[in-house]
Design a protein around this motif. Structure first.
Motif, short mmCIF file in Angstrom:
data_model
loop_
_atom_site.label_atom_id
_atom_site.label_comp_id
_atom_site.label_asym_id
_atom_site.label_seq_id
_atom_site.Cartn_x
_atom_site.Cartn_y
_atom_site.Cartn_z
N VAL A 101 -3.22 12.98 0.97
CA VAL A 101 -2.58 13.21 -0.33
C VAL A 101 -2.41 11.87 -1.05
CG1 VAL A 101 -0.56 14.13 -1.49
CG2 VAL A 101 -1.43 15.26 0.53
N TYR A 102 -2.05 10.84 -0.29
CA TYR A 102 -1.97 9.50 -0.90
C TYR A 102 -3.34 9.04 -1.38
CZ TYR A 102 2.84 8.70 0.54
OH TYR A 102 4.18 8.77 0.67
N GLY A 103 -4.37 9.41 -0.63
CA GLY A 103 -5.72 9.04 -1.05
C GLY A 103 -6.05 9.65 -2.40
N ASN A 136 -13.20 -1.51 -10.71
CA ASN A 136 -14.16 -0.51 -10.26
C ASN A 136 -13.46 0.83 -10.03
OD1 ASN A 136 -16.17 0.85 -8.59
ND2 ASN A 136 -17.11 -1.18 -8.48
N ILE A 137 -14.23 1.95 -10.11
CA ILE A 137 -13.62 3.26 -9.84
C ILE A 137 -13.04 3.29 -8.43
CG2 ILE A 137 -14.01 5.74 -9.63
CD1 ILE A 137 -16.23 5.50 -11.60
N LEU A 151 -6.72 7.68 -6.03
CA LEU A 151 -7.94 7.85 -6.81
C LEU A 151 -7.66 8.42 -8.19
CD1 LEU A 151 -10.99 7.48 -6.38
CD2 LEU A 151 -11.11 9.89 -5.81
N THR A 152 -6.73 9.37 -8.30
CA THR A 152 -6.54 10.05 -9.58
C THR A 152 -5.39 9.48 -10.40
OG1 THR A 152 -5.10 11.69 -8.59
CG2 THR A 152 -7.42 12.24 -8.73
N ASN A 162 -11.65 0.86 -5.68
CA ASN A 162 -11.26 -0.54 -5.53
C ASN A 162 -10.16 -0.69 -4.49
OD1 ASN A 162 -8.48 -0.73 -6.98
ND2 ASN A 162 -9.77 0.54 -8.30
N MET A 163 -10.08 -1.91 -3.95
CA MET A 163 -9.12 -2.17 -2.88
C MET A 163 -7.69 -2.23 -3.39
SD MET A 163 -11.04 -4.91 -0.45
CE MET A 163 -11.68 -6.05 -1.66
N ALA A 164 -7.50 -2.64 -4.65
CA ALA A 164 -6.15 -2.80 -5.17
C ALA A 164 -5.41 -1.46 -5.20
CB ALA A 164 -6.19 -3.41 -6.57
N ALA A 165 -6.06 -0.42 -5.74
CA ALA A 165 -5.41 0.89 -5.82
C ALA A 165 -5.07 1.39 -4.43
CB ALA A 165 -6.31 1.89 -6.55
N ALA A 166 -6.04 1.26 -3.50
CA ALA A 166 -5.81 1.72 -2.13
C ALA A 166 -4.64 0.96 -1.51
CB ALA A 166 -7.07 1.54 -1.30
#
Lengths: 417, 325
Positions: B150-152, B173-174, B156-157, B176-180
């Motif tokens: 769910v965090y994934g 980038n769509i 992403l969204t 990217n490591m920062a969002a993750a």
């Protein structure tokens, strides 16, 4: 505080300087207090935003495009037609070969109304999604969306759609997001969890009883204890790899059901996944159960021994009933972790596309988190919507489990006291 | 069945005891043999030992498959540990791009989770009223119960579009490591918070009273007395948090991108060790291929990394714990 020792009086601030010092320290206190409060609130805000994002994507406007206008097929809306009427439409509009193939996989008489409707939409109407919008967009910018749809795809009709619906729960997987559902995934998850509990609960409780009641404080038992604590910190994907090598490959005759006379599957079955999940949640169950057993007062055991009970009688009739609420709560929490686990299932080899319900521990399967992963990794907008709807289903399942845990704890602890 | 067995045994021995009593007029006080109890104890011992087999199994499986991997002609351990390119198609097996991506995402996660988690812990243990604490703590723990997939989805969204709107679509980038990393930080926050809070709550009240008595403000008491006193627990929480971040799979598999990339740029897409294992094993993987063996070598490194971190944290607590009466 910072005063040098030699000059105890002159080193400390006096009068106005002291006042200023105190004001400064208080101000610092207030600022940091709000920072601490802020970090707590950020956590809460994150939770709220997370839930909002999911709800926002689960409902909203959708622009539907058709190859064949449903109005030309029937004078009533397709949803209101009976199954037989739908079968007639289907038979009239697809080639007789294609119809026979469908009839051969599952006879029309055995298909549900929703199933046939799905076929009509998929094969005859050839429905496709021209665009989807989130709930907030749909409510706030409806006129702008209508203008955009009219400009870009004039044939499309705009409808408000709840992606989470009764049909979503009861239809199987499909490559068309409009008629895809989570039925197979839901059954897969339930089968897997059921078997996991069947193994994990007795073994976990047994290990906890051994460690708390029987084990002496020697090197061997200390190693077991340290080992359990370390296992609780092993990443879940490592358990997946263990499951892949041991349950899927090494024990394939057992997990595929061949030794039990079941043919036609390899080791990537519900049983393999359940056993992997069992290993994953055992440490959590054991640690929680140990705590619950430790909380049973020693006097209870001594009274039981004093009346001549054996060790097992004492455990069976006094320790376990007292510890049961804690053990059950711990088990349910561990199980809710297992329901949401995705990584080990991917490694063990859950199928991503499967349309038939699992029919036993030896069947291929998919699970709710796998379905979510699969839909999330597709780029198109409508798959994001059904991923959000599937997440809602998963979260409701977890919420139900946790409420049951609270209920059990309250009921059993009332009876114990 | 066990009850019946033990009942039968006790009946027999009682009869024997009575007989002996009449013959020698002495009581038999020897311990009765109870096979049923022994069977149960044996089962319980088996349950306890099963966890040992799990560990042995993990070590054997990872070790054995890694051995197959390293004895392959195309692979050497030095290349594995120092190579900066991971492309199995052309026989390049350097772990560094995967390791670096793991470190970057974990570092970003720690930037979020450690300060916020500790701040929240200090607030809950030192400032919040018992009533506020009773509400806030369970709500924060809900965050810990949300499945990682769910965090994934959230990364992403929600997080990626947010970053794109701040820094521009060209930089971010769509995948990217920062969002993750940021979302992983949110996921780990409750863990840091609740472990640190336990450590802070364990500091005895008398220490705080002493500080107040000397004229310290609430903040000074918290930061100069309570936090240092609970430091071992807080550091242990940090170490466990790092190990969680390193082993986290689904967030990075969904949001950080597919394909190894040797870069420090947080807005670029790069695959972590766990993400790579998930992607490779998600496809149709044939057993005993080099791809199959390679994920076990990565798994071995991951296992050792998290094991060292977890054991280190426990040793830290035992070694530096201040024991109060």
């Amino acid at each position: 505080m910072d005063a040098p020792e030699e000059k105890p009086t002159s080193g400390l601030p006096h009068g106005a300087a002291m006042q200023r010092n105190i004001v400064r320290r208080r101000r610092k206190g207030t600022v940091l207090r709000s920072i601490f409060l802020g970090s707590t609130l950020i956590g809460l805000v994150a939770l709220a935003v997370l839930l909002f994002t999911i709800i926002n994507d689960s409902f909203g406007l959708v622009a539907l495009d058709y190859k064949v206008d449903p109005a030309t097929l029937s004078d009533r809306p397709l949803e209101e037609l009976s199954r037989d009427e739908l079968v007639v439409i289907l038979q009239d509009n697809i080639s007789s070969n294609a119809f026979r193939t469908l009839e051969r996989t599952t006879p029309m008489a055995q298909r549900s109304e929703g199933d046939v409707l799905g076929l009509v939409l998929e094969r005859v109407v050839k429905q496709s999604v021209a665009g989807t919008w989130s709930l907030t967009d749909s409510l706030l910018n409806r006129s702008a969306i209508e203008a955009q749809v009219a400009a870009e795809s004039p044939a499309a009709t705009l409808k408000f759609r709840s992606w989470l619906s009764g049909g979503f729960l009861t239809t199987p997987m499909s490559s068309n997001a409009l008629i895809a559902g989570v039925r197979t995934a839901l059954f897969g998850s339930l089968w897997m969890i059921g078997i996991t509990i069947l193994f994990a609960f007795p073994i976990g409780t047994g290990a906890a009883i051994y460690l708390e009641e029987y084990a002496r404080d020697n090197r061997f038992n200390r190693i077991i204890q340290t080992n359990i604590n370390n296992l609780a910190g092993v990443p879940s994907i490592i358990y997946g790899m263990l499951g892949l090598a041991v349950f899927v490959r090494l024990l394939e005759p057992v997990t595929s059901g061949r030794v039990f006379g079941v043919e036609g599957s390899n080791g990537r079955t519900i049983l393999s996944a359940s056993l992997t999940m069992m290993l994953l949640i055992l440490p959590i169950i054991i640690i929680n159960a140990q705590e619950a057993i430790r909380a049973v007062p020693l006097s209870l055991r001594q009274a039981s021994y004093g009346l001549g009970a054996t060790k097992w009688q004492t455990i069976r009739h006094h320790v376990l009933p007292g510890a049961m609420p804690g053990i059950l709560t711990g088990t349910i929490l561990a199980v809710s972790r297992a329901i949401g686990e995705t990584a080990p299932l991917i490694v063990v080899g859950a199928s991503t596309f499967i349309v038939s319900d699992p029919d036993g521990p030896f069947s291929k399967f998919t699970a709710l988190p796998i379905q979510i992963y699969n839909w999330t990794s597709r780029a198109q907008g409508e798959f994001g919507n059904i991923a959000a709807a599937a997440i809602m289903v998963l979260l409701v399942m977890l919420l139900t489990l946790n409420s049951i845990a609270v209920l059990i704890r309250n009921r059993l602890s009332r009876r114990a006291s | 069945m066990d009850d019946k067995a033990s009942a039968g045994v006790s009946m027999d021995s009682r009869v024997a005891g009575v007989r002996r009593e009449t013959a020698e007029t002495t009581l038999n006080l020897r311990k009765k043999s109870r096979p049923g109890e022994n069977v149960i104890q044996g089962f319980l011992l088996f349950c306890g030992v099963l966890s040992m087999f799990t560990t042995i199994g993990i070590v054997l499986v990872l070790g054995n498959e890694s051995l197959h991997f390293f004895t392959n002609d195309n692979v050497s351990i030095t290349e594995f540990l120092t190579g900066t390119q991971w492309s199995p198609q052309i026989g390049q097996f350097g772990i560094l791009p995967l390791l670096l991506a793991t470190l970057v995402t974990s570092f970003i996660a720690m930037l979020v989770a450690l300060p916020l988690g500790l701040g929240a812990a200090i607030y809950l243990s030192e400032y919040a009223s018992p009533r506020a604490r009773k509400i806030l703590k369970p709500v924060l723990e809900v965050l810990a119960g949300v499945p990682t997939i769910v965090y994934g989805y959230f990364a992403l969204t929600f997080m990626t579009p947010l970053l794109q709107s701040i820094f521009g679509k060209d930089t971010v980038n769509i995948y990217n490591m920062a969002a993750a990393g940021l979302v992983m930080g949110i996921m780990i926050l409750p863990l840091v918070c609740s472990m640190s809070e336990d450590a802070l709550s364990a500091v005895p009240r008398s220490l705080r009273e002493g500080a107040y008595g000397l004229g310290a403000t609430r903040l000074e008491t918290a930061t100069k007395i309570v936090v240092p006193a609970g430091l071992s627990g807080i550091i242990a929480a940090f170490v466990v948090a790092i190990s969680r971040a390193v082993g986290e799979t689904m967030i990075v598999a969904v949001a950080a991108g597919a394909g190894p990339n040797f870069t420090l740029n947080p807005f670029a897409s790069a695959e972590t060790m766990t993400g790579h294992i998930a992607r490779i094993s998600g496809g149709d993987l044939s057993y005993d291929s080099i791809d199959y063996n390679s994920i076990f070598a990565i798994g071995m490194l991951l296992f050792l990394l998290t094991l060292v971190l977890n054991m280190g944290s426990r040793r830290l607590v035992r070694r530096f714990r201040e024991v109060y009466e």
